[in-house]
Design an enzyme around this catalytic site. Structure first.
Site, PDB file in Angstrom:
ATOM      1  N   ASP A 142     -59.324   7.573  72.478  1.00 22.31           N
ATOM      2  CA  ASP A 142     -60.549   8.335  72.701  1.00 22.31           C
ATOM      3  C   ASP A 142     -61.045   8.179  74.136  1.00 22.31           C
ATOM      4  O   ASP A 142     -61.111   7.060  74.666  1.00 22.31           O
ATOM      5  CB  ASP A 142     -61.624   7.838  71.727  1.00 22.31           C
ATOM      6  CG  ASP A 142     -62.934   8.571  71.870  1.00 22.31           C
ATOM      7  OD1 ASP A 142     -62.978   9.762  71.552  1.00 22.31           O
ATOM      8  OD2 ASP A 142     -63.916   7.940  72.325  1.00 22.31           O
ATOM      9  N   GLU A 175     -57.290  11.646  74.844  1.00 22.60           N
ATOM     10  CA  GLU A 175     -58.403  12.524  75.182  1.00 22.60           C
ATOM     11  C   GLU A 175     -58.821  12.101  76.590  1.00 22.60           C
ATOM     12  O   GLU A 175     -59.208  10.955  76.804  1.00 22.60           O
ATOM     13  CB  GLU A 175     -59.583  12.362  74.225  1.00 22.60           C
ATOM     14  CG  GLU A 175     -60.751  13.271  74.603  1.00 22.60           C
ATOM     15  CD  GLU A 175     -62.042  12.924  73.872  1.00 22.60           C
ATOM     16  OE1 GLU A 175     -62.846  13.847  73.646  1.00 22.60           O
ATOM     17  OE2 GLU A 175     -62.253  11.740  73.550  1.00 22.60           O
ATOM     18  N   ASP A 189     -58.776  20.074  75.569  1.00 23.17           N
ATOM     19  CA  ASP A 189     -60.161  20.542  75.473  1.00 23.17           C
ATOM     20  C   ASP A 189     -60.376  21.801  76.301  1.00 23.17           C
ATOM     21  O   ASP A 189     -61.180  22.663  75.927  1.00 23.17           O
ATOM     22  CB  ASP A 189     -61.127  19.443  75.923  1.00 23.17           C
ATOM     23  CG  ASP A 189     -61.237  18.323  74.897  1.00 23.17           C
ATOM     24  OD1 ASP A 189     -61.684  18.589  73.778  1.00 23.17           O
ATOM     25  OD2 ASP A 189     -60.864  17.193  75.213  1.00 23.17           O
TER      26      ASP A 189
END
Length: 580
Positions: A253, A286, A305
């Site tokens: 993350d 990410e 993203d």
């Protein structure tokens, strides 16, 4: 089992080795079976004690004779984060599928899910056959590390080695993974190595050097990976999930908040070097920095993203928050994403920051593409899913684009049947912290249209109310419509597996072109020499497009087989396969 740097390690002689890094403590004692057992001070702030303790024994550490704390590397908790830790022997599980070695990454079709919303480990295990039948080859679980209370997204966990007790036991989690493997499915796990949560984190009391005071993150102090013991804590945690629970991969993350950034390269090298070479282990990122240099250098892929933001802006016309960077030229951004991976490859965003690195040299499978995930739904004021924001035909066309793009497709739980249940931000905090989270959530949306008035913001769901969590649990709608959508979704995945997946290794983009103000065509050369083409029309006007003389159109649903080969209706997607 040999002792590692942190935690409780059962030994063959019936004892357990307990270890704690507590450089700020004068003394540390082990609280076990009603006894207080002094621990021996080793070098560099480490304390150790070996004592008779069978698996299941409860224990705490006593710091300076004052504070009884759980083990920060607890493998399981008796109750919540403030309760005792439990000794766990990870070597005693009888695996039903010990020969499983995973699946190649290009075969991945991922369903991201929240274990709590689906009822816990045992409930997810029961739902795995239905997910397999929908066409998924992998499930990705949101973080499982122990957090305060029983409701949380998981990104504010404080005991990252211990599976959340409200979801079930470590054995039930292993059964979940084992069952998935028996169905031919991979299981991926989100892990959070950039911060620990605000409640139940005792490390500042006895190991303040675990954190950096000079570098904050949006969620609290950054973890100090300059220190060897801290690096070991993270790497050993990753190895536990991959080795002891047999997860097939990890998604790290928000690694753009990890410092120093060089830690990431060392992490991937260390983890991979300590696992069998014949296993398919996938490390995902990410990363707001869009650092393409990490992909192929130990990391398998990154959540794209940019791709989501550009598609969302094109489909909805929204321009608030992070959509502002994509709203001016959304079609151009979608085309760049399909042809090159990232949208931002060093350009300045609206805040003047340069972001990203060139990514056109990377294969499409280096990117995970999605229309929504927990963030993109849950960070909306009311948690609306995309299917409630756009016309159903436009949603279906976008779903088909994700399913049939050579990037790795990921869907959010329930997408396969057009679930319209909101996914809200929920926590289980109390007192001052609960008020801070509630008011912080409302302040976050003060600049959003429709929520500028304090009264509107006050009406937003309170993250700490049980009803907010309950509203986020999947609910079925019209059963017949859901069944038709499941069948259609499975057809899309079957098309992907039949026509696209065999040629994905070695696939390279051949470019993307506009067909109108809201339509595009993209082509890829597959590794087997075939050409794969997609035409996506998000607009309201019919178009015509034929990619090549010998291309064979792939019909997305039988009811539309009467369409001309070059017809592209409004809100639709068409696919063509041209043999080598």
């Amino acid at each position: 089992m040999a002792a590692a740097s942190w935690g409780a390690w059962p030994q063959a002689d019936g004892t357990t080795e307990f270890r704690l890094w507590a450089p700020a403590a004068r003394t540390v004692a082990l609280l076990l079976d009603g006894e207080t057992l002094p621990m021996r001070a080793l070098r560099h702030g480490m304390f150790a004690r070996r004592a008779p303790a069978a698996p299941g024994a409860a224990y705490r550490f006593l710091i300076d004779g004052e504070a009884a704390v759980p083990d920060p590397a607890s493998r399981a908790q008796l109750g919540d984060v403030h309760g005792p830790s439990l000794v766990i022997d990870h070597g005693d599980h009888a695996w039903s599928h010990p020969a499983w070695r995973g699946r190649p990454w290009h075969e991945a079709v991922i369903c991201e899910l929240h274990v709590g919303c689906l009822g816990g480990f045992a409930a997810v295990t029961r739902q795995l056959p239905a997910l397999r039948d929908a066409g998924y080859t992998a499930v990705e679980l949101m973080p499982l590390g122990e957090f305060p209370g029983s409701r949380n997204w998981g990104y504010d966990g404080v005991l990252p080695y211990a599976p959340e007790a409200s979801y079930g036991s470590p054995e039930e989690l292993k059964t979940l993974v084992d069952t998935a493997h028996g169905l031919g499915m991979m299981v991926l796990l989100d892990v959070v190595y950039n911060h620990l949560g605000p409640s139940g984190n005792d490390l500042p009391r006895y190991a303040p050097g675990f954190f950096r005071t000079d570098i904050p993150t949006p969620w609290g102090p950054a973890i100090d990976y300059r220190r060897p013991r801290v690096r070991e804590f993270c790497i050993d945690n990753a190895l536990m999930w991959l080795r002891d629970y047999r997860f097939d991969g990890l998604r790290l993350d928000a690694v753009h908040t990890i410092h120093p950034a060089s830690f990431l390269r060392g992490f991937a090298d260390r983890v991979r070097s300590r696992l069998p070479a014949d296993r398919h282990v996938h490390l995902l990122l990410e990363n707001e920095r869009n650092d393409a240099r990490l992909l192929g250098a130990g990391y398998t892929a990154q959540w794209n993203d940019d791709g989501h933001n550009a598609l969302h802006a094109l489909l909805t016309g929204e321009s608030e928050g992070y959509y502002a960077d994509f709203a001016r030229r959304p079609l151009e951004h979608v085309m760049r994403m399909l042809a090159e991976g990232f949208v931002f490859q060093g350009q300045r965003d609206l805040r003047g920051r340069r972001r990203g690195h060139p990514s056109g040299m990377l294969p499409p499978e280096s990117f995970v593409l999605f229309l929504q995930n927990h963030d993109q739904v849950g960070n909306r004021p009311l948690g609306e899913r995309l299917v409630t924001l756009v016309a159903r035909e436009r949603w279906r066309a976008a779903m088909a684009l994700v399913a049939l793009c050579p990037m790795i497709p990921m869907f959010f739980m329930g997408d396969e049947w057009a679930c319209d249940t909101p996914f809200l931000y929920f926590t289980d905090y109390h007192g001052t912290l609960a008020a801070q989270v509630r008011e912080g959530r409302r302040a976050e949306f003060a600049a959003f249209a429709g929520f500028a008035e304090p009264a509107r913001r006050a009406a937003l769901p309170d993250p700490n109310e049980r009803a907010t969590f309950d509203a986020s649990r999947l609910r079925g709608g019209d059963a017949e419509e859901a069944a038709r959508t499941r069948q259609w979704f499975r057809h899309l995945i079957d098309l992907r597996m039949q026509h696209l997946v065999p040629g994905l290794p070695g696939c390279r983009a051949m470019g993307c072109m506009p067909l109108g103000e809201r339509a595009l065509a993209a082509r890829w050369r597959l590794g087997d020499g075939a050409t794969w083409s997609l035409a996506f029309n998000a607009g309201d006007t019919a178009l015509r497009y034929r990619p090549g003389r010998y291309a064979v159109r792939i019909h997305l649903e039988a009811a539309r087989e009467d369409l001309l080969d070059d017809e592209l209706p409004p809100a639709s997607l068409a696919a063509w396969h041209e043999p080598p």
